[in-house]
Scaffold this active site. Structure first.
Site, PDB file in Angstrom:
ATOM      1  N   GLY A   1     -29.885  -1.208   4.513  1.00 67.37           N
ATOM      2  CA  GLY A   1     -29.306  -0.317   5.505  1.00 67.37           C
ATOM      3  C   GLY A   1     -29.882  -0.667   6.849  1.00 67.37           C
ATOM      4  N   SER A   2     -29.401  -0.031   7.898  1.00 70.04           N
ATOM      5  CA  SER A   2     -29.929  -0.279   9.232  1.00 70.04           C
ATOM      6  C   SER A   2     -31.338   0.264   9.342  1.00 70.04           C
ATOM      7  CB  SER A   2     -29.048   0.390  10.279  1.00 70.04           C
ATOM      8  OG  SER A   2     -27.817  -0.245  10.354  1.00 70.04           O
TER       9      SER A   2
ATOM     10  N   ASP B   1     -32.602   2.304  11.252  1.00 68.11           N
ATOM     11  CA  ASP B   1     -32.745   3.738  11.492  1.00 68.11           C
ATOM     12  C   ASP B   1     -32.061   4.604  10.433  1.00 68.11           C
ATOM     13  OD1 ASP B   1     -34.075   3.051  13.839  1.00 68.11           O
ATOM     14  OD2 ASP B   1     -32.159   2.801  14.875  1.00 68.11           O
TER      15      ASP B   1
ATOM     16  N   PRO C   1     -35.209  -5.973   4.403  1.00 72.99           N
ATOM     17  CA  PRO C   1     -35.103  -5.632   5.814  1.00 72.99           C
ATOM     18  C   PRO C   1     -33.645  -5.605   6.272  1.00 72.99           C
ATOM     19  CG  PRO C   1     -35.928  -7.866   5.551  1.00 72.99           C
ATOM     20  CD  PRO C   1     -35.798  -7.286   4.186  1.00 72.99           C
ATOM     21  N   GLY C   2     -33.379  -4.818   7.289  1.00 76.99           N
ATOM     22  CA  GLY C   2     -31.995  -4.602   7.698  1.00 76.99           C
ATOM     23  C   GLY C   2     -31.478  -5.506   8.797  1.00 76.99           C
TER      24      GLY C   2
ATOM     25  N   LYS D   1     -29.137  11.445   5.887  1.00 74.78           N
ATOM     26  CA  LYS D   1     -29.231  12.365   7.027  1.00 74.78           C
ATOM     27  C   LYS D   1     -28.058  13.341   7.019  1.00 74.78           C
ATOM     28  CE  LYS D   1     -31.767   8.917   9.628  1.00 74.78           C
ATOM     29  NZ  LYS D   1     -32.096   8.301  10.913  1.00 74.78           N
TER      30      LYS D   1
ATOM     31  N   GLY E   1     -36.969 -48.999  24.378  1.00 76.53           N
ATOM     32  CA  GLY E   1     -37.811 -49.826  25.241  1.00 76.53           C
ATOM     33  C   GLY E   1     -39.060 -50.341  24.550  1.00 76.53           C
TER      34      GLY E   1
ATOM     35  N   GLY F   1     -39.145 -52.512  22.180  1.00 71.67           N
ATOM     36  CA  GLY F   1     -38.998 -53.940  21.919  1.00 71.67           C
ATOM     37  C   GLY F   1     -38.348 -54.254  20.585  1.00 71.67           C
TER      38      GLY F   1
ATOM     39  N   SER G   1     -33.825 -44.538  15.448  1.00 71.23           N
ATOM     40  CA  SER G   1     -33.931 -43.746  14.198  1.00 71.23           C
ATOM     41  C   SER G   1     -35.141 -42.812  14.224  1.00 71.23           C
ATOM     42  CB  SER G   1     -33.967 -44.651  12.976  1.00 71.23           C
ATOM     43  OG  SER G   1     -34.849 -45.737  13.135  1.00 71.23           O
TER      44      SER G   1
END
Lengths: 301, 626
Positions: free
Chosen positions: B28-29, B31, B109-110, B163, B467, B469, B538
Site C-alpha cells: 500500500g502507499s 500513508d 515497501p510502497g 482508515k 590514442g 596506439g 572496447s
C-alpha cells in the site's frame, strides 16, 4: 508418513534446501556452532540434509572462554558422539590482553572475543560462507536480513548492497575476499525451534531446563555464578534459585528466568504463554535501539 | 517471571493446526497505514513481547507520528534509516501463529523506487493484502501494486479499506472503492478478491468484527486470513525437481538431492533428466527419516534412479510423460533490478532452478505500464521497470512457462562484473527458432581450413583508450604476420563504424552492441581460419569477456594497450580529446564515459615506455608461439 506438524515440515524442508545450497555453491563453507538450541536444531537439519552422507563442512565454535561449563561439556560430547569436524577458536590476543566481560564491559568483550574472534577464524581458514542460526524474529534489524547475506572483504554488512532473493533464487556469487553469511533458520520463530526440538528429540544443553542454581540478582538480571571468576560485589551472596535459560551465551552476560520447566513439554508450554522476548535476557542488545544493526555493520554475525 | 501461572492468551497460544503456513505480503502507499496494520495484527494476536512493546513505546515518543498513541509502524521499520525517515525501504519478514494457521508476513515497501523489493515479496506470496486509504480511494500506486501482484502470480487479493474511521464508517465509501477496484483488476484474473473495511489504528475488523461497521457482514481480516483457501492443486502439476546436490557418500550410493518444485513423484515413476533427455525410473526416495513411497511439492528429498545416468547439479528431473520444454531462446517478462540500465546484447549470468548459465537479453520487445499492464514502446530498461524481452541462453535449459510453474518458469539475471542481481524474470514461452534452427555442420571445418593455411587461427584483441596506439600497433603486427605468409584480417573500430555498425552511436548500449557484432564477425573469420586483429576501445570488461567466450580456448588473445590518459590527450591524433573537453563530443571514453581496465590481459603493452615497433614484435611473438 512423518509426524511433524505441517508448518514445521515446511520450515524443515526450506532449511534443508538452504543448507544444500551452501554446500553446493561455496568452496569452503563452515557452520557456526554456538551450542545453543538454534545451533542444535541447525546441526540436526544439516545431518538430515546430507543423509546418508556426512556433513560436507566443519563446525566452528568461537569460544569467548566465558561460556557456561555445561555448554563446553555438551559441545565436546556432541562432537564426539556425532563424529563432527569441530574447530574451536579463541582470540588469543584478547586473552593475553585480559579482556573479560566484568572488567572490560560487555561491549568490549563482545567485540574482541566474539566479533574479532569470528573474523580471525574465518580469515585463518579462508571460509567463504558461514552458516549461522540467526532468525528473523529475534530482532528488528534481523527482520530484514537476507537468507544469503553478503559481507565485504572486511566482513562489513552493507544494507544497500544486499541482493534481492525472488523465488528463493539465491545469488551465491562472490568477488575475491567477499564472503557470505547464510541463515537457514531465517523463517523460524523461537517457538518453532522448541516445538521442533521436542518433536525430533534433539538433545540440548541442560541449562535450558529449570534447576536449582546459584544466582545473583544484578541490574535487574538473574546471573548464575558458574565459576569462581565471578566477582561478587559487596553484599552480593549467591542464593539457590530455580531458574533456567531461554538463550545461552557468555554466562556473565546472560540472564536466567525463574521457571519450573524441567521438560521439553513444559518449555513449550511456557513458550506459548511467554510475554517477553528471548533477547531480553541478553545484556549485549540493551545498549541502544539500533545496536544490532551497528554490530552487524562492524562484522558481528 | 514465570508465565506458567498466567492465563494463556486467546490467540497465538495454541498449536498452529493443519493448514500450515500462509505466506502473504502487504502493500500500500506509505500513508495507508500498512505497517500499523501489521503491527496491530502482531500485537493483537499477542506475538509482540512486553519488552518489545516497551521499546516501541519509547520509540513512539521519539520518532512516532501518532501523537500520544503507540506508533505500531515503528515495530516493523527495523533499519535505522527507516526509523529516522519514517519510510520502509526493505522487505521485513514477520511471523505469527494462531490456533488455525501460522503466518509469514512480508511487509513490502510502497514507493515506486522500491518496486524490486515488493516484487521479491510477491514472488513467493500466496496472497496479498492491499491497503487503500478510505478517504483517498484507488491511487496510481494501488493500481501498480495490484498489477505487480498479477504479474508475479499472487493469486489471492484482500483489499483492506483502511482508515474507515476517518471516513465516518461509511458503507457508501467502502462500496464505491470496492467496485472501483473490482472493475480495475477484472482483467488480471485473480483467483479470489475479498474486501474488508478496517481501521488499523483502532483495530476495527482487524482481529475482531467491529460494532462500528454493522453493515459489513464479512469476517474480520485475521479471520479471513486464517480460513481462506489458497491451495491450488500442486499434485495436478507435472513433477519437477531441480537437482541441487549430488550425494555420493560411498561407492554404492548415488542420490540426487533437491526440493520438489511441483507435482508429485513415487517410487517406480518414469522420469527424464533435462536438458540431456536421458530417461530412468525412481528406485528410492531417501530421507533421514527413512525411505518414502512418494514425495510432493515442497519436500526436500534425495532420489535414487534405477539406472546409471549422467546427472549433475543444475539438471532438472521431470515426469517422463510431461517433461519441461528445452531450448536456448525464450521470451520473458523482466523486472529490472539493477542500478545501471539494461544493455541489450550484454552477456550476464542466469540462475534458473539450481542452474547457472550465461545469457543475454537480445531484444526489448516492449515495456509494460505497471499500472495497467498495457504495452509501451521502449528501447531501454531502467531500475524498477518491467518489459517483455527476448533472451538468448548460452546453452539449452529446461523450463516451463511461469504461468504453468512458478519455480521452473522463474529466473534471475546477475551482472558478471558486480555480481549484483539485476533482473527477475518470468518465462512466457520458448521461441520456436530454438527448436527449428540447427547449426549446419559443414564437411570442411575450422581445423581443415587452418591446416590448409598452415596457421592457428585466433583473435588478437587490442583494447585501450583512444590514442593509446591500438591501431598503430595492430597495423604493424599485421604487416609482420603478412610478410611471414600468414593469413590475417584487421577489424578496426573506426572502420567497422563506416559499414557494419554505421547505425550505432556511442551510448553505453550502442557500445555493447558494437562489440557484440565485431565479436561475432571475428568468430566467423576465425572459423574461416584467419588470424583476426581487432583494434577497438572496447571499454567494458563484460563485452570483452563475452567475445572471449564466443571463441575456443586459446583463440582469444587480449592485448591491453596501456597509456596514461594525459599521454593519450597529448597525442590526440584525431583531435577528439580537444573536442570532448570542449564539450562538443559526448560519451567519450576517458572523459565522460568510463574505461574498465582488463583484470588479467594476456599481454600488456606499455606505450609510454617502448616504441610501437618493439611492442608489435611482442605481439607477433605471442601469435607465433600460440
Amino acid at each position: 508418513m512423518p509426524s511433524l506438524p505441517i508448518h514445521l515440515r515446511q520450515l524443515e524442508a526450506e532449511s534443508i534446501g538452504i543448507l544444500r545450497e551452501v554446500a553446493a555453491a561455496f568452496e569452503r563453507p563452515v557452520m557456526l556452532y554456538s551450542i545453543g538450541k538454534d545451533s542444535s536444531a541447525m546441526l540436526h537439519l544439516a545431518r538430515k540434509a546430507f543423509f546418508p552422507g556426512r556433513l560436507p563442512f566443519p563446525l566452528l565454535h568461537v569460544d569467548t572462554t566465558w561460556k557456561f561449563r555445561d555448554m563446553i561439556t555438551f559441545r565436546d560430547r556432541t562432537a564426539r558422539d556425532l563424529g563432527l569436524d569441530l574447530i574451536v577458536h579463541v582470540n588469543q590476543e584478547g586473552v593475553r590482553a585480559g579482556v573479560d566481560p566484568f572488567r572490560s564491559g560487555s561491549a568490549v568483550h563482545t567485540r574482541v572475543m566474539k566479533t574479532e574472534a569470528l573474523k580471525q577464524a574465518l580469515e585463518q581458514h579462508r571460509f567463504d560462507a558461514a552458516i549461522g542460526g540467526a532468525r528473523r524474529d529475534e530482532e528488528r534489524s534481523r527482520a530484514k536480513e537476507r537468507v544469503f547475506s553478503l559481507r565485504s572483504a572486511s566482513h562489513g554488512w552493507e544494507p544497500r548492497r544486499q541482493r534481492p532473493e525472488p523465488w528463493r533464487l539465491f545469488n551465491t556469487r562472490l568477488a575475491p575476499g567477499e564472503s557470505m553469511r547464510v541463515f537457514p533458520l531465517s523463517n523460524w520463530t523461537e517457538r518453532d525451534v522448541w516445538e521442533y526440538v521436542r518433536a525430533e528429540g534433539i538433545p540440548v544443553v541442560p541449562l535450558y531446563f529449570a534447576a536449582e542454581r546459584p544466582v545473583v540478582e544484578r541490574d535487574g538480571m538473574l546471573l548464575v555464578v558458574d565459576d569462581d571468576r565471578f566477582p561478587l560485589r559487596p553484599g552480593e551472596v549467591p542464593r539457590m534459585r530455580r531458574v533456567r535459560f531461554r538463550t545461552l551465551g557468555c554466562y556473565p552476560l546472560t540472564g536466567a528466568i525463574e521457571s519450573d520447566a524441567t521438560t521439553l513439554d513444559a518449555i513449550v508450554a511456557e513458550m506459548r504463554a511467554a510475554t517477553t522476548s528471548e533477547r531480553q535476557g541478553r545484556l549485549i542488545d540493551a545498549d541502544e535501539t539500533a545496536s544490532m544493526e551497528r554490530k552487524k555493520r562492524e562484522g558481528y554475525f | 517471571m514465570t508465565a506458567a501461572d498466567q492465563d494463556a492468551p486467546a490467540r497465538g497460544a495454541i498449536e498452529a493446526a493443519g493448514r500450515g503456513q500462509l505466506r502473504f505480503l502487504t502493500c500500500g502507499s506509505v500513508d495507508d497505514g500498512k505497517s500499523t496494520l501489521i503491527g496491530r495484527l502482531l500485537v493483537d494476536s499477542r506475538r509482540v513481547f512486553d519488552d518489545q512493546l516497551a521499546a516501541l513505546e519509547r520509540d513512539s515518543r521519539r520518532f512516532g507520528t501518532t501523537g500520544e498513541d503507540v506508533d505500531y509502524a515503528l515495530l516493523l521499520d527495523g533499519l535505522e534509516a527507516e526509523r529516522e525517515q519514517g519510510i520502509t525501504i526493505d522487505v521485513a519478514w514477520r511471523f505469527f501463529a494462531t490456533a488455525r494457521r501460522s503466518f509469514v508476513v512480508m511487509d513490502a515497501p510502497g514507493h515506486e523506487q522500491y518496486t524490486r523489493n515488493m516484487a521479491t515479496a510477491a514472488s513467493t506470496a500466496e496472497l496479498a493484502v492491499l491497503l487503500v486509504d478510505a478517504r483517498k480511494g484507488l491511487l496510481d500506486q494501488t493500481r501498480r501494486h495490484a498489477a505487480i501482484c498479477a504479474l508475479f502470480r499472487v493469486r489471492h487479493v484482500v483489499l483492506a479499506v483502511n482508515k474507515i474511521d476517518l471516513a465516518g464508517f461509511s458503507q457508501e465509501t467502502f462500496d464505491a472503492i470496492v467496485a472501483d477496484f473490482a472493475a480495475f483488476v477484472q482483467p488480471f484474473g485473480f483467483a479470489s478478491l475479498t474486501a474488508v473495511p478496517v481501521s488499523a489504528r483502532f483495530g476495527d475488523n482487524v482481529v475482531a468484527a467491529s460494532p462500528r461497521t454493522p453493515w459489513y457482514g464479512g469476517p474480520a481480516l485475521l479471520d479471513l486470513l486464517e480460513t481462506i483457501d489458497v491451495e491450488s492443486d500442486p499434485a495436478a502439476a507435472p513433477f519437477r525437481l531441480p537437482v541441487q546436490w549430488v550425494a555420493r557418500p560411498n561407492a554404492e550410493f548415488r542420490g540426487f538431492a533437491g526440493t520438489v518444485a511441483s507435482g508429485r513423484v513415487a517410487v517406480g515413476d518414469a522420469v527424464v533428466v533435462q536438458p540431456s533427455g536421458a530417461g530412468s525410473t525412481v528406485a528410492r526416495i531417501v530421507t533421514a527419516d527413512g525411505d518414502r513411497d512418494a514425495a510432493a511439492a515442497g519436500d526436500a528429498v534425495t532420489l535414487v534412479l534405477a539406472d546409471e545416468r549422467d546427472v549433475s547439479r543444475g539438471d532438472l528431473l521431470a515426469a517422463a510423460d510431461a517433461p519441461a520444454e528445452v531450448g536456448d531462446q525464450i521470451q520473458a517478462h523482466l523486472l529490472w533490478m539493477g542500478e545501471q540500465p539494461l544493455l541489450p546484447g550484454r552477456a550476464c549470468l542466469m540462475r534458473i532452478g539450481t542452474r547457472w548459465v550465461g545469457a543475454t537479453v537480445s531484444q526489448i520487445r516492449h515495456r509494460i505500464d505497471v499500472r495497467t499492464l498495457a504495452p509501451l514502446a521502449a528501447r531501454r530498461l531502467v531500475l524498477n521497470e518491467i518489459a517483455v524481452c527476448n533472451l538468448s541462453v548460452a546453452a539449452p535449459i529446461a523450463f516451463d512457462s511461469y504461468a504453468a510453474d512458478r519455480t521452473t518458469g522463474a529466473f534471475v539475471l546477475v551482472d558478471r562484473e558486480t555480481n549484483d542481481t539485476v533482473a527477475a524474470g518470468m518465462i512466457d514461452f520458448g521461441l520456436r527458432r530454438a527448436a527449428n534452427l540447427r547449426w549446419e555442420r559443414l564437411a570442411v571445418d575450422k581445423a581443415a581450413r587452418a591446416r590448409l593455411k598452415g596457421q592457428r587461427p585466433c583473435v588478437v584483441w587490442f583494447t585501450g583508450l583512444s590514442g593509446a596506439g591500438k591501431s598503430t600497433i595492430a597495423r604493424l603486427v599485421e604487416q609482420r604476420l603478412h610478410a611471414e605468409g600468414l593469413h590475417t584480417y584487421m577489424l578496426d573500430g573506426d572502420n567497422v563504424r563506416h559499414g557494419l555498425n554505421r547505425d550505432l552511436g556511442f551510448t553505453d548500449a550502442d557500445r555493447v552492441e558494437n562489440i557484440r557484432r565485431v565479436g561475432e564477425v571475428a568468430k566467423l573469420m576465425v572459423d574461416a581460419g584467419l588470424i583476426v586483429l581487432c583494434a577497438l576501445i572496447s571499454p567494458f570488461r563484460a563485452e570483452r569477456q563475452a567475445v572471449r567466450e564466443l571463441l575456443g580456448a586459446g583463440e582469444f588473445v587480449e592485448v591491453f594497450v596501456d597509456a596514461p590518459l594525459d599521454l593519450c590527450m597529448a597525442r590526440d591524433p584525431k583531435g577528439l580529446y580537444a573536442k570532448a573537453r570542449a564539450g562538443r563530443l559526448t560519451n567519450f571514453t576517458g572523459i565522460d564515459s568510463p574505461y574498465e581496465r582488463p583484470d588479467a590481459p594476456d599481454l600488456v603493452l606499455d606505450t609510454a615506455a617502448e616504441s610501437a615497433e618493439a611492442l608489435a614484435e611482442q605481439v607477433v611473438a605471442r601469435v607465433r608461439g600460440g
